[in-house]
Design a protein around this motif. Structure first.
Motif, PDB file in Angstrom:
ATOM      1  N   UNK A 256      -3.518   7.349 -11.067  1.00 50.72           N
ATOM      2  CA  UNK A 256      -2.377   8.233 -10.821  1.00 50.72           C
ATOM      3  C   UNK A 256      -1.621   7.939  -9.540  1.00 50.72           C
ATOM      4  N   UNK A 257      -0.551   8.687  -9.372  1.00 50.16           N
ATOM      5  CA  UNK A 257       0.280   8.574  -8.177  1.00 50.16           C
ATOM      6  C   UNK A 257       0.100   9.817  -7.319  1.00 50.16           C
ATOM      7  N   UNK A 258      -0.067   9.582  -6.018  1.00 49.74           N
ATOM      8  CA  UNK A 258      -0.148  10.688  -5.070  1.00 49.74           C
ATOM      9  C   UNK A 258       1.259  10.926  -4.535  1.00 49.74           C
ATOM     10  N   UNK A 259       1.840  12.073  -4.919  1.00 47.55           N
ATOM     11  CA  UNK A 259       3.213  12.383  -4.492  1.00 47.55           C
ATOM     12  C   UNK A 259       3.147  13.352  -3.315  1.00 47.55           C
ATOM     13  N   UNK A 260       3.732  12.947  -2.201  1.00 45.73           N
ATOM     14  CA  UNK A 260       3.665  13.783  -0.999  1.00 45.73           C
ATOM     15  C   UNK A 260       5.066  14.207  -0.574  1.00 45.73           C
ATOM     16  N   UNK A 287      -3.466   0.613  -1.637  1.00 41.63           N
ATOM     17  CA  UNK A 287      -2.535   0.686  -2.775  1.00 41.63           C
ATOM     18  C   UNK A 287      -1.118   0.738  -2.184  1.00 41.63           C
ATOM     19  N   UNK A 288      -0.096   0.414  -3.006  1.00 39.52           N
ATOM     20  CA  UNK A 288       1.266   0.483  -2.471  1.00 39.52           C
ATOM     21  C   UNK A 288       1.611   1.900  -2.003  1.00 39.52           C
ATOM     22  N   UNK A 289       2.191   1.982  -0.821  1.00 41.08           N
ATOM     23  CA  UNK A 289       2.634   3.266  -0.272  1.00 41.08           C
ATOM     24  C   UNK A 289       4.149   3.174  -0.084  1.00 41.08           C
ATOM     25  N   UNK A 343       7.316   3.305 -11.462  1.00 40.94           N
ATOM     26  CA  UNK A 343       6.160   2.458 -11.130  1.00 40.94           C
ATOM     27  C   UNK A 343       4.853   3.067 -11.626  1.00 40.94           C
ATOM     28  N   UNK A 344       3.956   2.216 -12.069  1.00 44.50           N
ATOM     29  CA  UNK A 344       2.633   2.652 -12.506  1.00 44.50           C
ATOM     30  C   UNK A 344       1.703   2.772 -11.296  1.00 44.50           C
ATOM     31  N   UNK A 345       0.800   3.767 -11.322  1.00 45.09           N
ATOM     32  CA  UNK A 345      -0.161   3.927 -10.246  1.00 45.09           C
ATOM     33  C   UNK A 345      -1.299   2.946 -10.371  1.00 45.09           C
TER      34      UNK A 345
END
Ligand SMILES: [Zn+2]
Length: 488
Positions: A256-260, A287-289, A343-345
């Motif tokens: 998953x993606x961590x959305x902040x 991971x990409x940030x 983008x995929x996580x």
């Protein structure tokens, strides 16, 4: 302004007291504006916007008293809009004096005031299109042109140096933590051949930040105005590092993606540093940030330009900067932002607005909230009735949230990272006062909700045996009167 290291002694006699008038941040946390009258001249410490509920915001439309053209200078503690955001309106109403602050505060004001004018223009446009305002046409409080004009009045001062204002009194800026550029302000007046000093704490930080260096206290002062935001509270003692690692790891494991949702100034840099720290310690994978915010990118550049404000032991400047995660990307254009949406996580996306009331975070949430593998992580205070607060408190139980006129199902994880406040808590404020070698004789507690101000005022009065004044509503006081009478 003349600059010198020695404490300046004025050559002429003065007999006047100093008048202190709280015009805002009295019984509330916004609208910081304190008038200082000395030798019949007006000076203003901070020139902030009232924010939050409508009853407070409406105060921004009232004519400023006294007439801004009679104010000789403004002293700014820091760039947050509740301390600086009224300045363009102040210019519109006739202020043409100088605005003194640190270089960091000036650099951030360029970003924050411009953004403020942009949001006001958008709000007015939206109100006119939907005719939802009782005023037609709805107008912004100020414009970008007024922001540019008022920025010309700024005059940055070196910190920890004494500067003389109008040949009449001296000012010194003292690092206060909180955000880049933030300072306490010490003013020294000559009253009947005695030097009397008045300190404004501004917003006070703490030494647990991973980015901003902890606050310094003044050596001494005769009267102190101190903020009370957390005057009756202690920050939760949780390990932010561990908690962030747990949340990130379980999100990444799900692919998953961590959305902040993050505020551009302060919180974004703190989060970037935390992620990098956890990567270096091997506690989370690399991971990409993606920093999906041109404004936060500008604020990060300002942050890096002021190493003196940083925590020691880690360099945030140059190629070796330990601010950025290993796979760090910035998306500036809306096209890049759109690509980031797809983008995929595993992935981290940091985007504004911090309270989810607008900005690019909305697109990411709209796209990813319906999928349980993703997480939205709150890292800052969510004001009452903001979309952020709704998502944080109700969205999971109610099952959906309205974004861009659409009901979006909330299947994603909703998490909160506490204890990242840029404000010191009760203990930090007490420690800050205890480090003042020669304690003030009077302390004014402002900038807090009424209960916080009252409790804090009572506690410091008891523990330091100092006369305290809870500032619960706008009012004026007289300071440093020779005969010892304390008119209020
Ligand atoms: Zn602040």
């Amino acid at each position: 302004v003349t600059e010198h290291d020695e404490r300046h002694v004025l050559s002429f006699n003065t007999h006047m007291a100093v008048e202190l008038a709280f015009l805002g941040a009295a019984g509330t946390v916004t609208g910081s504006r304190t008038l200082v009258i000395y030798k019949q001249k007006n000076y203003l410490v901070d020139c902030g916007l009232f924010q939050g509920p409508k009853t407070l915001r409406e105060l921004n439309w009232k004519k400023f008293e006294p007439d801004p053209s009679t104010v000789s200078a403004v002293f700014l503690t820091h760039a947050h809009l509740d301390h600086s955001g009224y300045l363009p309106k102040f210019y519109r109403e006739g202020f043409r004096g100088k605005i003194y602050c640190s270089q960091g505060t000036l650099d951030l004001c360029r970003i924050l005031l411009a953004d403020s004018a942009k949001l006001m223009a958008e709000d007015a446009k939206y109100a006119n299109e939907t005719r939802h305002s009782k005023h037609y046409p709805a107008l912004p409080l100020y414009t970008i042109e007024e922001v540019e004009k008022v920025l010309e009045l700024f005059y940055p001062l070196e910190k920890k140096h004494w500067h003389t204002i109008n040949n009449e009194f001296d000012i010194c800026l003292i690092h206060s933590g909180h955000i880049t550029g933030a300072c306490s302000i010490e003013l020294q007046f000559k009253i009947e051949n005695e030097i009397k000093s008045l300190v404004f704490s501004g917003d006070v930080g703490h030494d647990r930040s991973n980015t901003v260096r902890g606050p310094e206290s003044p050596e001494s002062c005769d009267a102190l105005v101190i903020e009370s935001t957390y005057g009756n509270r202690e920050h939760e003692k949780v390990s932010v590092d561990e908690l962030l690692a747990e949340i990130a790891n379980r999100t990444f494991k799900r692919g998953g993606t961590l959305m902040i949702p993050a505020f551009a100034v302060g919180r974004t840099q703190e989060i970037l540093r935390l992620i990098r720290k956890l990567e270096d310690q091997g506690k989370i994978p690399k991971v990409p940030v993606i920093l999906d915010s041109p404004m936060a990118n500008s604020a990060t550049k300002v942050f890096m330009a002021h190493p003196d404000d940083h925590q020691k032991g880690c360099s945030f400047t140059g190629n070796e900067s330990c601010l950025f995660p290993s796979l760090f990307e910035v998306s500036l254009s809306t096209d890049e932002s759109f690509v980031a949406c797809m983008r995929e996580g595993p992935l981290v996306i940091i985007a504004g607005a911090g309270m989810v009331n607008g900005g690019r975070i909305l697109h990411h949430l709209k796209y990813r909230l319906p999928d349980p593998k993703h997480t939205v992580l709150f890292v800052g205070f969510q004001a009452e009735s903001s979309k952020g607060e709704y998502l944080q408190k109700n969205a999971k139980t109610l099952g959906n949230v309205r974004i861009h006129h659409k009901e979006i199902p909330v299947e994603a994880e909703v998490a909160t990272l506490p204890a990242l406040s840029a404000h010191g808590d009760y203990n930090d404020l007490i420690e800050w006062i205890s480090k003042i070698k020669n304690k003030p004789k009077r302390i004014f507690c402002n900038h807090g909700q009424a209960e916080a101000i009252e409790e804090f005022s009572k506690k410091i009065g008891d523990s330091f045996k100092i006369r305290t004044h809870p500032v619960l509503e706008p009012r004026a006081y007289r300071l440093f009167e020779k005969n010892g009478s304390q008119h209020e």
